[in-house]
Design a protein around this motif. Structure first.
Motif, mmCIF file in Angstrom:
data_model
loop_
_atom_site.group_PDB
_atom_site.id
_atom_site.type_symbol
_atom_site.label_atom_id
_atom_site.label_comp_id
_atom_site.label_asym_id
_atom_site.label_seq_id
_atom_site.Cartn_x
_atom_site.Cartn_y
_atom_site.Cartn_z
ATOM 1 N N TRP A 227 0.820 -1.217 0.000
ATOM 2 C CA TRP A 227 0.000 0.000 0.000
ATOM 3 C C TRP A 227 0.851 1.262 0.000
ATOM 4 O O TRP A 227 0.605 2.179 -0.794
ATOM 5 C CB TRP A 227 -0.911 -0.016 1.227
ATOM 6 C CG TRP A 227 -1.955 1.072 1.194
ATOM 7 C CD1 TRP A 227 -3.203 1.016 0.653
ATOM 8 C CD2 TRP A 227 -1.820 2.401 1.732
ATOM 9 N NE1 TRP A 227 -3.853 2.207 0.815
ATOM 10 C CE2 TRP A 227 -3.026 3.079 1.473
ATOM 11 C CE3 TRP A 227 -0.800 3.075 2.398
ATOM 12 C CZ2 TRP A 227 -3.238 4.402 1.860
ATOM 13 C CZ3 TRP A 227 -1.005 4.396 2.777
ATOM 14 C CH2 TRP A 227 -2.209 5.040 2.510
ATOM 15 N N ARG B 16 2.548 2.583 -3.297
ATOM 16 C CA ARG B 16 1.598 3.026 -4.316
ATOM 17 C C ARG B 16 0.831 4.286 -3.918
ATOM 18 O O ARG B 16 0.621 5.188 -4.735
ATOM 19 C CB ARG B 16 0.589 1.904 -4.618
ATOM 20 C CG ARG B 16 1.175 0.721 -5.363
ATOM 21 C CD ARG B 16 0.117 -0.348 -5.573
ATOM 22 N NE ARG B 16 0.628 -1.460 -6.346
ATOM 23 C CZ ARG B 16 0.627 -1.524 -7.670
ATOM 24 N NH1 ARG B 16 0.135 -0.525 -8.362
ATOM 25 N NH2 ARG B 16 1.111 -2.577 -8.293
ATOM 26 N N TYR B 17 0.407 4.334 -2.660
ATOM 27 C CA TYR B 17 -0.520 5.386 -2.273
ATOM 28 C C TYR B 17 -0.022 6.281 -1.127
ATOM 29 O O TYR B 17 -0.706 7.230 -0.759
ATOM 30 C CB TYR B 17 -1.861 4.758 -1.860
ATOM 31 C CG TYR B 17 -2.431 3.837 -2.898
ATOM 32 C CD1 TYR B 17 -2.898 4.341 -4.104
ATOM 33 C CD2 TYR B 17 -2.488 2.450 -2.688
ATOM 34 C CE1 TYR B 17 -3.424 3.494 -5.075
ATOM 35 C CE2 TYR B 17 -3.008 1.604 -3.651
ATOM 36 C CZ TYR B 17 -3.469 2.131 -4.843
ATOM 37 O OH TYR B 17 -3.976 1.300 -5.804
ATOM 38 N N GLY B 18 1.144 5.975 -0.595
ATOM 39 C CA GLY B 18 1.642 6.752 0.530
ATOM 40 C C GLY B 18 1.835 8.220 0.213
ATOM 41 O O GLY B 18 1.525 9.091 1.025
ATOM 42 N N TYR C 30 0.188 10.056 -1.902
ATOM 43 C CA TYR C 30 -1.106 10.746 -1.984
ATOM 44 C C TYR C 30 -1.676 10.989 -0.584
ATOM 45 O O TYR C 30 -2.271 12.044 -0.325
ATOM 46 C CB TYR C 30 -2.087 9.926 -2.825
ATOM 47 C CG TYR C 30 -1.567 9.592 -4.198
ATOM 48 C CD1 TYR C 30 -1.436 10.565 -5.178
ATOM 49 C CD2 TYR C 30 -1.175 8.288 -4.511
ATOM 50 C CE1 TYR C 30 -0.950 10.258 -6.440
ATOM 51 C CE2 TYR C 30 -0.680 7.971 -5.767
ATOM 52 C CZ TYR C 30 -0.571 8.959 -6.721
ATOM 53 O OH TYR C 30 -0.081 8.660 -7.961
ATOM 54 N N ALA C 31 -1.482 10.018 0.301
ATOM 55 C CA ALA C 31 -1.934 10.198 1.678
ATOM 56 C C ALA C 31 -1.168 11.328 2.357
ATOM 57 O O ALA C 31 -1.751 12.130 3.107
ATOM 58 C CB ALA C 31 -1.744 8.891 2.462
ATOM 59 N N GLY D 42 7.316 6.504 -5.750
ATOM 60 C CA GLY D 42 7.169 5.058 -5.863
ATOM 61 C C GLY D 42 7.945 4.393 -6.975
ATOM 62 O O GLY D 42 7.842 3.174 -7.157
ATOM 63 N N ARG E 67 6.655 5.310 -12.380
ATOM 64 C CA ARG E 67 5.353 5.787 -11.916
ATOM 65 C C ARG E 67 5.227 7.274 -12.251
ATOM 66 O O ARG E 67 5.772 8.130 -11.548
ATOM 67 C CB ARG E 67 5.197 5.538 -10.423
ATOM 68 C CG ARG E 67 5.228 4.062 -10.047
ATOM 69 C CD ARG E 67 4.657 3.844 -8.656
ATOM 70 N NE ARG E 67 4.690 2.432 -8.287
ATOM 71 C CZ ARG E 67 3.804 1.534 -8.694
ATOM 72 N NH1 ARG E 67 2.810 1.915 -9.473
ATOM 73 N NH2 ARG E 67 3.908 0.270 -8.315
ATOM 74 N N GLY F 272 2.819 9.142 -9.795
ATOM 75 C CA GLY F 272 3.500 9.149 -8.514
ATOM 76 C C GLY F 272 4.620 10.164 -8.475
ATOM 77 O O GLY F 272 4.830 10.840 -7.460
ATOM 78 N N ALA G 21 3.072 13.543 -8.118
ATOM 79 C CA ALA G 21 2.636 13.699 -6.730
ATOM 80 C C ALA G 21 3.826 13.925 -5.808
ATOM 81 O O ALA G 21 3.743 14.714 -4.859
ATOM 82 C CB ALA G 21 1.842 12.468 -6.292
#
Length: 318
Positions: free
Chosen positions: A16, A19-21, A23-24, A260, A269, A272, A275
């Motif tokens: 997780w 991939r999404y850290g 954005y969090a 990422g 990515r 990513g 971001a």
């Protein structure tokens, strides 16, 4: 306790977070700034943040392609300086001529880097380190070591103009994002790039033109750095070869890693990376708005890099 329960936290950190850290983290920073930073949600502040992040996004996308081949390019800041040095010399022939010469300077540096890596066999960090040092020195010599004001309205429009209410600089960065995403996902070159980064010996055995791919990647990266350099000149309305692009390679590498893309290659990515660049810009802006010293910002960035590399390492060991 079952084996599945024991491995669940590690699965979270290895699947997780990469991939999404990022954005969090952006979401958390936005929430923090909404709560504690005055005027954060104003259109003028949003405009400033996007304008300042745009050159880093462009350079970081080029860096992501190089890292996708398991390489690195430390010369992107020097390429920006070279582009900045050539612009005032050729503006007398028209803005198109100045832009073309700046881009050709990037092509030349990219060819040198690519040939040193692909043909000579130097390690990417060594090959690009030479131009990291020498390229900026050459840019300072070309510019005479002087800051030159830029007054060409057509060029300045690229840095300060608007199109449909959005800064032209941001439109150009968005176009670069689309082009890089298309190259990676829809072209033979993109597939070959990922294959070379994933397993170079296997790519060579499969008959892929590995050397041409590597040269092309470094040229692509340098051209994007040239674009970022001329846009930076257009934004600040002056050409200073000693300052344009200074240490941007570190910001670009940070954006790629945080976004990422693994340093081991084989994957790029794009969103990513964008971001990651936006995250680092938000970190810097937040620190500035809360009157924290630059040293604190640098330490926070260092912690973010270490966390991103650690998470990537954990993922590889599974």
């Amino acid at each position: 306790m079952t084996t599945e329960a024991l491995t669940r936290p590690r699965t979270f950190s290895t699947s997780w977070l990469p991939r999404y850290g990022v954005y969090a983290a952006i979401l958390l920073l936005i929430v923090f700034n909404i709560a504690f930073t005055p005027y954060f949600l104003t259109l003028s502040n949003l405009r400033i943040q996007l304008i300042q992040a745009a050159p880093v996004v462009i350079v970081a996308l080029g860096m992501a392609l190089v890292i996708g081949t398991e390489g690195i390019d430390l010369s992107v800041g020097s390429v920006m300086a070279l582009a900045a040095a050539f612009i005032p010399l050729y503006l007398g022939y028209g803005v198109i001529a100045a832009i073309v010469v700046s881009l050709l300077a990037g092509v030349a540096v990219g060819l040198i880097n690519g040939l040193l890596v692909a043909r000579v066999g130097l390690q990417p960090i060594v090959a690009t380190l030479a131009l990291f040092v020498g390229g900026r020195g050459l840019a300072v010599v070309i510019s005479g070591g002087r800051l030159r004001d830029i007054r060409n309205e057509d060029l300045l429009y690229l840095g300060s103009g608007d199109l449909l209410g959005v800064p032209v600089l941001v439109w150009i960065a968005a176009l670069v994002v689309l082009v890089v995403a298309f190259v990676i996902r829809r072209t033979v070159f993109g597939r070959r790039l990922l294959a070379v980064g994933g397993n170079r010996p296997a790519a060579e055995l499969a008959g892929l033109p590995v050397k041409r791919v590597l040269i092309g990647v470094y040229v692509f990266c340098a051209v994007l750095a040239s674009i970022a350099g001329l846009l930076s000149v257009a934004r600040i309305q002056s050409s200073d070869a000693s300052a344009v692009g200074l240490l941007i390679e570190l910001s670009a590498i940070t954006a790629v890693v945080v976004g990422g893309t693994p340093l081991t290659g084989g994957r790029v990515r794009v969103l990513g990376t964008v971001a990651g660049a936006l995250l680092m810009q938000l970190v810097v802006a937040t620190m500035i708005k809360h009157d924290l010293p630059p040293s604190t910002t640098e330490m926070v960035q260092a912690v973010i890099i270490l966390l991103a590399v650690y998470v990537a390492r954990e993922r590889r060991t599974r």
